[in-house]
Design a protein around this motif. Structure first.
Motif, PDB file in Angstrom:
ATOM      1  N   VAL A 199       0.852  -1.180   0.000  1.00  0.00           N
ATOM      2  CA  VAL A 199       0.000   0.000   0.000  1.00  0.00           C
ATOM      3  C   VAL A 199       0.893   1.236   0.000  1.00  0.00           C
ATOM      4  CG1 VAL A 199      -1.747   1.248   1.306  1.00  0.00           C
ATOM      5  CG2 VAL A 199      -1.788  -1.246   1.236  1.00  0.00           C
ATOM      6  N   LYS A 200       0.543   2.167  -0.828  1.00  0.00           N
ATOM      7  CA  LYS A 200       1.321   3.397  -0.943  1.00  0.00           C
ATOM      8  C   LYS A 200       0.547   4.548  -0.322  1.00  0.00           C
ATOM      9  CE  LYS A 200       4.043   1.878  -4.712  1.00  0.00           C
ATOM     10  NZ  LYS A 200       5.402   1.748  -4.508  1.00  0.00           N
ATOM     11  N   SER A 201       1.302   5.555   0.091  1.00  0.00           N
ATOM     12  CA  SER A 201       0.692   6.756   0.641  1.00  0.00           C
ATOM     13  C   SER A 201       0.055   7.553  -0.503  1.00  0.00           C
ATOM     14  CB  SER A 201       1.758   7.588   1.351  1.00  0.00           C
ATOM     15  OG  SER A 201       2.690   8.068   0.411  1.00  0.00           O
ATOM     16  N   PRO A 202      -0.728   8.573  -0.183  1.00  0.00           N
ATOM     17  CA  PRO A 202      -1.357   9.377  -1.243  1.00  0.00           C
ATOM     18  C   PRO A 202      -0.353   9.977  -2.230  1.00  0.00           C
ATOM     19  CG  PRO A 202      -2.378   9.874   0.855  1.00  0.00           C
ATOM     20  CD  PRO A 202      -1.208   8.962   1.142  1.00  0.00           C
ATOM     21  N   ASP A 203       0.885  10.222  -1.781  1.00  0.00           N
ATOM     22  CA  ASP A 203       1.883  10.784  -2.700  1.00  0.00           C
ATOM     23  C   ASP A 203       2.649   9.691  -3.459  1.00  0.00           C
ATOM     24  OD1 ASP A 203       3.455   9.841  -0.645  1.00  0.00           O
ATOM     25  OD2 ASP A 203       4.535  11.718  -0.320  1.00  0.00           O
ATOM     26  N   GLY A 204       2.199   8.422  -3.341  1.00  0.00           N
ATOM     27  CA  GLY A 204       2.779   7.333  -4.110  1.00  0.00           C
ATOM     28  C   GLY A 204       3.982   6.658  -3.479  1.00  0.00           C
ATOM     29  N   LYS A 205       4.320   7.006  -2.257  1.00  0.00           N
ATOM     30  CA  LYS A 205       5.483   6.407  -1.606  1.00  0.00           C
ATOM     31  C   LYS A 205       5.077   5.183  -0.786  1.00  0.00           C
ATOM     32  CE  LYS A 205       8.383  10.465  -1.394  1.00  0.00           C
ATOM     33  NZ  LYS A 205       9.236  11.292  -0.579  1.00  0.00           N
ATOM     34  N   ALA A 206       5.946   4.194  -0.774  1.00  0.00           N
ATOM     35  CA  ALA A 206       5.735   3.005   0.045  1.00  0.00           C
ATOM     36  C   ALA A 206       6.043   3.329   1.498  1.00  0.00           C
ATOM     37  CB  ALA A 206       6.616   1.865  -0.450  1.00  0.00           C
ATOM     38  N   TRP A 207       5.559   2.494   2.396  1.00  0.00           N
ATOM     39  CA  TRP A 207       5.737   2.690   3.839  1.00  0.00           C
ATOM     40  C   TRP A 207       7.202   2.931   4.195  1.00  0.00           C
ATOM     41  CZ3 TRP A 207       8.398  -0.864   6.982  1.00  0.00           C
ATOM     42  CH2 TRP A 207       8.339  -0.613   8.347  1.00  0.00           C
ATOM     43  N   TYR A 208       8.094   2.099   3.685  1.00  0.00           N
ATOM     44  CA  TYR A 208       9.516   2.209   4.018  1.00  0.00           C
ATOM     45  C   TYR A 208      10.097   3.552   3.593  1.00  0.00           C
ATOM     46  CZ  TYR A 208      14.491   1.143   4.298  1.00  0.00           C
ATOM     47  OH  TYR A 208      15.828   1.171   4.604  1.00  0.00           O
ATOM     48  N   GLN A 209       9.642   4.090   2.485  1.00  0.00           N
ATOM     49  CA  GLN A 209      10.150   5.367   1.999  1.00  0.00           C
ATOM     50  C   GLN A 209       9.769   6.516   2.928  1.00  0.00           C
ATOM     51  OE1 GLN A 209       8.275   4.904  -1.871  1.00  0.00           O
ATOM     52  NE2 GLN A 209      10.305   4.983  -2.825  1.00  0.00           N
ATOM     53  N   LEU A 210       8.720   6.339   3.699  1.00  0.00           N
ATOM     54  CA  LEU A 210       8.260   7.396   4.597  1.00  0.00           C
ATOM     55  C   LEU A 210       8.958   7.373   5.956  1.00  0.00           C
ATOM     56  CD1 LEU A 210       4.443   7.118   3.810  1.00  0.00           C
ATOM     57  CD2 LEU A 210       6.071   8.808   2.912  1.00  0.00           C
ATOM     58  N   LEU A 211       9.696   6.302   6.240  1.00  0.00           N
ATOM     59  CA  LEU A 211      10.379   6.197   7.528  1.00  0.00           C
ATOM     60  C   LEU A 211      11.608   7.099   7.581  1.00  0.00           C
ATOM     61  CD1 LEU A 211      10.402   2.313   8.038  1.00  0.00           C
ATOM     62  CD2 LEU A 211       8.932   3.982   9.190  1.00  0.00           C
ATOM     63  N   THR A 228      11.952 -14.796   6.463  1.00  0.00           N
ATOM     64  CA  THR A 228      10.741 -14.307   7.130  1.00  0.00           C
ATOM     65  C   THR A 228      10.910 -12.933   7.768  1.00  0.00           C
ATOM     66  OG1 THR A 228      11.286 -15.589   9.128  1.00  0.00           O
ATOM     67  CG2 THR A 228       9.777 -16.611   7.521  1.00  0.00           C
ATOM     68  N   TRP A 229      12.128 -12.421   7.816  1.00  0.00           N
ATOM     69  CA  TRP A 229      12.311 -11.069   8.344  1.00  0.00           C
ATOM     70  C   TRP A 229      11.617 -10.042   7.455  1.00  0.00           C
ATOM     71  CZ3 TRP A 229      14.368  -6.620   6.308  1.00  0.00           C
ATOM     72  CH2 TRP A 229      14.511  -5.559   7.198  1.00  0.00           C
ATOM     73  N   THR A 230      11.706 -10.215   6.146  1.00  0.00           N
ATOM     74  CA  THR A 230      11.134  -9.245   5.214  1.00  0.00           C
ATOM     75  C   THR A 230       9.634  -9.032   5.436  1.00  0.00           C
ATOM     76  OG1 THR A 230      12.858  -9.724   3.597  1.00  0.00           O
ATOM     77  CG2 THR A 230      10.856  -8.684   2.750  1.00  0.00           C
ATOM     78  N   PRO A 231       8.826 -10.090   5.516  1.00  0.00           N
ATOM     79  CA  PRO A 231       7.403  -9.859   5.786  1.00  0.00           C
ATOM     80  C   PRO A 231       7.140  -9.218   7.149  1.00  0.00           C
ATOM     81  CG  PRO A 231       7.739 -12.084   4.947  1.00  0.00           C
ATOM     82  CD  PRO A 231       9.095 -11.487   5.189  1.00  0.00           C
ATOM     83  N   VAL A 232       7.933  -9.579   8.149  1.00  0.00           N
ATOM     84  CA  VAL A 232       7.735  -8.985   9.481  1.00  0.00           C
ATOM     85  C   VAL A 232       7.989  -7.482   9.419  1.00  0.00           C
ATOM     86  CG1 VAL A 232       8.636  -8.872  11.852  1.00  0.00           C
ATOM     87  CG2 VAL A 232       8.235 -11.094  10.775  1.00  0.00           C
ATOM     88  N   PHE A 233       9.121  -7.102   8.861  1.00  0.00           N
ATOM     89  CA  PHE A 233       9.505  -5.690   8.829  1.00  0.00           C
ATOM     90  C   PHE A 233       8.684  -4.903   7.803  1.00  0.00           C
ATOM     91  CE2 PHE A 233      12.015  -2.040   7.590  1.00  0.00           C
ATOM     92  CZ  PHE A 233      12.527  -1.563   8.788  1.00  0.00           C
ATOM     93  N   PHE A 234       8.711  -5.341   6.562  1.00  0.00           N
ATOM     94  CA  PHE A 234       8.070  -4.586   5.487  1.00  0.00           C
ATOM     95  C   PHE A 234       6.579  -4.861   5.365  1.00  0.00           C
ATOM     96  CE2 PHE A 234      12.503  -4.551   4.029  1.00  0.00           C
ATOM     97  CZ  PHE A 234      12.654  -3.199   3.739  1.00  0.00           C
ATOM     98  N   GLY A 235       6.166  -6.113   5.563  1.00  0.00           N
ATOM     99  CA  GLY A 235       4.761  -6.465   5.396  1.00  0.00           C
ATOM    100  C   GLY A 235       3.903  -6.043   6.566  1.00  0.00           C
ATOM    101  N   TRP A 236       4.350  -6.373   7.756  1.00  0.00           N
ATOM    102  CA  TRP A 236       3.577  -6.056   8.960  1.00  0.00           C
ATOM    103  C   TRP A 236       3.926  -4.687   9.529  1.00  0.00           C
ATOM    104  CZ3 TRP A 236       4.665 -11.275  11.848  1.00  0.00           C
ATOM    105  CH2 TRP A 236       4.072 -12.320  11.159  1.00  0.00           C
ATOM    106  N   HIS A 237       4.993  -4.071   9.037  1.00  0.00           N
ATOM    107  CA  HIS A 237       5.455  -2.755   9.515  1.00  0.00           C
ATOM    108  C   HIS A 237       5.820  -2.789  10.993  1.00  0.00           C
ATOM    109  CE1 HIS A 237       2.777  -0.913   6.127  1.00  0.00           C
ATOM    110  NE2 HIS A 237       3.708  -1.719   5.660  1.00  0.00           N
ATOM    111  N   LYS A 238       6.396  -3.896  11.418  1.00  0.00           N
ATOM    112  CA  LYS A 238       6.777  -4.079  12.818  1.00  0.00           C
ATOM    113  C   LYS A 238       8.295  -3.934  12.944  1.00  0.00           C
ATOM    114  CE  LYS A 238       2.711  -4.938  14.488  1.00  0.00           C
ATOM    115  NZ  LYS A 238       2.095  -4.040  15.440  1.00  0.00           N
ATOM    116  N   ILE A 239       8.731  -2.719  13.137  1.00  0.00           N
ATOM    117  CA  ILE A 239      10.167  -2.434  13.185  1.00  0.00           C
ATOM    118  C   ILE A 239      10.811  -3.074  14.414  1.00  0.00           C
ATOM    119  CG2 ILE A 239      11.914  -0.615  13.201  1.00  0.00           C
ATOM    120  CD1 ILE A 239       9.740   1.246  11.972  1.00  0.00           C
ATOM    121  N   GLY A 240      10.169  -2.957  15.559  1.00  0.00           N
ATOM    122  CA  GLY A 240      10.709  -3.539  16.792  1.00  0.00           C
ATOM    123  C   GLY A 240      10.722  -5.058  16.742  1.00  0.00           C
ATOM    124  N   LEU A 241       9.649  -5.650  16.265  1.00  0.00           N
ATOM    125  CA  LEU A 241       9.603  -7.104  16.121  1.00  0.00           C
ATOM    126  C   LEU A 241      10.628  -7.555  15.077  1.00  0.00           C
ATOM    127  CD1 LEU A 241       8.300  -9.749  16.994  1.00  0.00           C
ATOM    128  CD2 LEU A 241       6.548  -9.370  15.230  1.00  0.00           C
TER     129      LEU A 241
END
Length: 181
Positions: free
Chosen positions: A28-40, A97-110
């Motif tokens: 899912v992208k933000s209204p300006d077309g950026k992915a979650w990771y790009q906004l961090l 499985t790290w990739t889905p945890v971090f990027f998919g679930w947006h769980k940076i601490g996990l």
């Protein structure tokens, strides 16, 4: 003549990495077309995105070749190869499985906790490979170095993106939902 054993040992970790990355397509992208990771917020020493694909291809290939060396040195799946190859498989699963945890679930601490478990498993795998033959351990050293870097990066991103305390309407402080692992 193609050595299918070496080819398979190199392709398996890469294919797992590709599948893991592929599952993150269409985020899912933000209204300006950026992915979650790009906004961090990220530290200044964050590598450019284009570097990750080639780096992981080289690292997966090196560790795949090391696993093949362990397999052949031990004479296949034998008592001597069971622990090193089980550790190898375990750390690969943690890696993928790290990739889905971090990027998919947006769980940076996990993701950070997951990465620490991966670091531990990769170190144990490397030590067990080295005990079979030192060269196999040496093939794992670049991977361990990259994992150390990735762990520092994950930690820094976690620190930089912790939510600030927000005030509730009744005056109590709340840390927000993203604060949780």
């Amino acid at each position: 003549m193609v050595n299918w054993g070496i080819l398979g040992a190199i392709l398996v970790p890469n294919m797992g990495g590709w599948i893991s990355a592929f599952t993150m397509r269409g985020q899912v992208k933000s209204p300006d077309g950026k992915a979650w990771y790009q906004l961090l917020k990220k530290p200044s020493w964050t590598p450019p995105p284009w570097l990750f694909g080639p780096a992981w291809t080289v690292l997966y290939s090196g560790m795949g070749y090391a696993s093949y060396m362990v397999y052949t040195e031990c004479g296949g799946f034998t008592d001597a190869s069971v622990l090193p190859l089980a550790l190898y498989g375990s750390q690969l699963i943690l890696n993928w499985t790290w990739t889905p945890v971090f990027f998919g679930w947006h769980k940076i601490g996990l993701g950070l906790l997951h990465m620490l478990a991966l670091d531990t498993a990769a170190i144990a795998c490397t030590v067990s490979f080295y005990r079979i033959t030192p060269n196999t351990g040496y093939f794992m050293v670049p991977y361990l170095a990259w994992l150390a870097f990735a762990t520092c990066l994950n930690y820094s991103i976690w620190e930089l993106n912790k939510p600030v305390n927000e005030k509730k309407s009744d005056g109590e402080e709340s840390t927000g939902e993203d604060d949780k692992f």
